[in-house]
Design a protein around this motif. Structure first.
Motif, PDB file in Angstrom:
ATOM      1  N   SER A 135     -35.545 -26.364  16.384  1.00 44.25           N
ATOM      2  CA  SER A 135     -35.088 -25.426  17.417  1.00 44.25           C
ATOM      3  C   SER A 135     -36.143 -24.406  17.817  1.00 44.25           C
ATOM      4  CB  SER A 135     -33.834 -24.689  16.933  1.00 44.25           C
ATOM      5  OG  SER A 135     -32.766 -25.598  16.735  1.00 44.25           O
ATOM      6  N   GLU A 136     -37.198 -24.258  17.015  1.00 46.68           N
ATOM      7  CA  GLU A 136     -38.227 -23.264  17.353  1.00 46.68           C
ATOM      8  C   GLU A 136     -38.990 -23.605  18.622  1.00 46.68           C
ATOM      9  OE1 GLU A 136     -40.175 -25.689  13.918  1.00 46.68           O
ATOM     10  OE2 GLU A 136     -38.164 -25.138  14.604  1.00 46.68           O
ATOM     11  N   LEU A 161     -36.188 -22.497  24.045  1.00 42.22           N
ATOM     12  CA  LEU A 161     -35.962 -21.118  24.471  1.00 42.22           C
ATOM     13  C   LEU A 161     -34.507 -20.728  24.216  1.00 42.22           C
ATOM     14  CD1 LEU A 161     -37.971 -21.317  27.827  1.00 42.22           C
ATOM     15  CD2 LEU A 161     -38.759 -20.401  25.632  1.00 42.22           C
ATOM     16  N   SER A 162     -34.214 -19.445  24.381  1.00 36.21           N
ATOM     17  CA  SER A 162     -32.874 -18.950  24.054  1.00 36.21           C
ATOM     18  C   SER A 162     -31.773 -19.567  24.911  1.00 36.21           C
ATOM     19  CB  SER A 162     -32.832 -17.422  24.200  1.00 36.21           C
ATOM     20  OG  SER A 162     -33.194 -17.042  25.517  1.00 36.21           O
ATOM     21  N   ASP A 163     -32.137 -20.034  26.121  1.00 31.59           N
ATOM     22  CA  ASP A 163     -31.126 -20.653  26.993  1.00 31.59           C
ATOM     23  C   ASP A 163     -30.952 -22.149  26.737  1.00 31.59           C
ATOM     24  OD1 ASP A 163     -33.469 -21.639  28.020  1.00 31.59           O
ATOM     25  OD2 ASP A 163     -33.102 -21.016  30.087  1.00 31.59           O
ATOM     26  N   ASP A 168     -39.289 -25.343  25.316  1.00 31.47           N
ATOM     27  CA  ASP A 168     -40.480 -24.508  25.467  1.00 31.47           C
ATOM     28  C   ASP A 168     -41.675 -25.460  25.521  1.00 31.47           C
ATOM     29  OD1 ASP A 168     -42.627 -22.786  25.304  1.00 31.47           O
ATOM     30  OD2 ASP A 168     -41.722 -21.497  23.782  1.00 31.47           O
TER      31      ASP A 168
END
Length: 200
Positions: free
Chosen positions: A55-56, A59-61, A65
Motif C-alpha cells: 500500500s505504500e 496515494l490516500s485516494d 503513486d
C-alpha cells in the motif's frame, strides 16, 4: 491493413515519431496510455499491484503513486519484471481485441503499436514489421533532463534497465535516427511509409 511495432528507449523521441505518424493518418495504439487505463482506480491490475508491492505505493485516494513505484522498480530489475508481467497481459489483450475489431470493419490503413517495451513484452510478433527510434546517448540525456528534471545518474539507470540498443536494432526492420533535426527525422519516416505502401 498493415501493423507497425514502434519502440525506442527513454529520450529517443519515440513519442515525436508516433505523433507524426498519427498526423499522416496512422491509427496509434499507445501502450503507455493503455497501461495507465489498466492501472486506474478499481481495475483488476491495480489490485494485483497492491498485493505485490504494498500500500505504500498508493496515494490516500487509492490511486497508484506512479513516480514512487517507478523509482522503486527501476532500481530493482526483478520487481520491474513482475510489474511488467502484471500489466502487459492486459495491454496485449486490449491490443489484440482492437486489431480484431479493426479487421472486422475492414480497416485498410496503418496501425502503429506504440510500445516502449515492444520487444521485452513479446509484442513484436503482432506487427508486420518493427521500427526502432534511436538517438545518441548525449542527446537522450539532454532531452530527458529537460523534460523530467532527472539527474544524469537517474537517467542512465533507467537506460541501463532497458534492453540494449544493439539487441533492439537486430530485431527491427527499420531504425530511425533522431540525433539531428526534425526535418531529417520526418524525411526518414516518409520514406519508410512510402516503402510500406509499395510493399504490402
Amino acid at each position: 491493413m498493415k501493423i507497425i511495432g514502434l519502440t525506442g528507449g527513454i529520450g529517443s523521441g519515440k513519442s515525436t515519431v508516433s505523433s507524426y505518424l498519427e498526423k499522416k493518418g496512422c491509427k496509434i495504439l499507445d501502450c503507455d496510455m493503455i497501461s495507465r487505463k489498466m492501472t486506474e482506480k478499481g481495475s483488476p491490475a491495480l489490485e494485483k499491484i497492491r498485493q505485490q508491492f504494498g500500500s505504500e505505493y498508493f496515494l490516500s485516494d487509492g490511486t497508484l503513486d506512479r513516480k514512487a513505484l517507478g523509482d522503486f522498480v527501476f532500481n530493482n530489475r526483478s520487481q520491474l519484471d513482475v510489474l511488467q508481467k502484471i500489466i502487459t497481459e492486459k495491454v496485449i489483450e486490449h491490443i489484440n481485441n482492437t486489431i480484431s475489431y479493426l479487421k472486422d470493419y475492414q480497416f485498410e490503413g496503418i496501425i502503429v503499436i506504440d510500445a516502449p517495451l515492444l520487444f521485452e513484452c513479446g509484442m513484436e510478433n503482432i506487427a508486420d514489421e518493427n521500427w526502432l527510434v534511436t538517438a545518441s546517448i548525449d542527446t537522450r540525456l539532454e532531452r530527458v533532463s529537460k523534460r523530467d528534471g532527472l539527474s544524469k545518474e537517474q537517467i542512465l539507470l533507467r537506460i541501463n534497465n532497458q534492453m540494449p540498443e544493439e539487441e533492439k536494432e537486430k530485431l527491427s526492420n527499420c531504425v530511425l535516427d533522431n540525433s539531428t533535426d526534425l526535418d531529417e527525422l520526418f524525411n526518414q519516416i516518409d520514406m519508410n511509409l512510402e516503402r510500406i505502401n509499395n510493399e504490402y
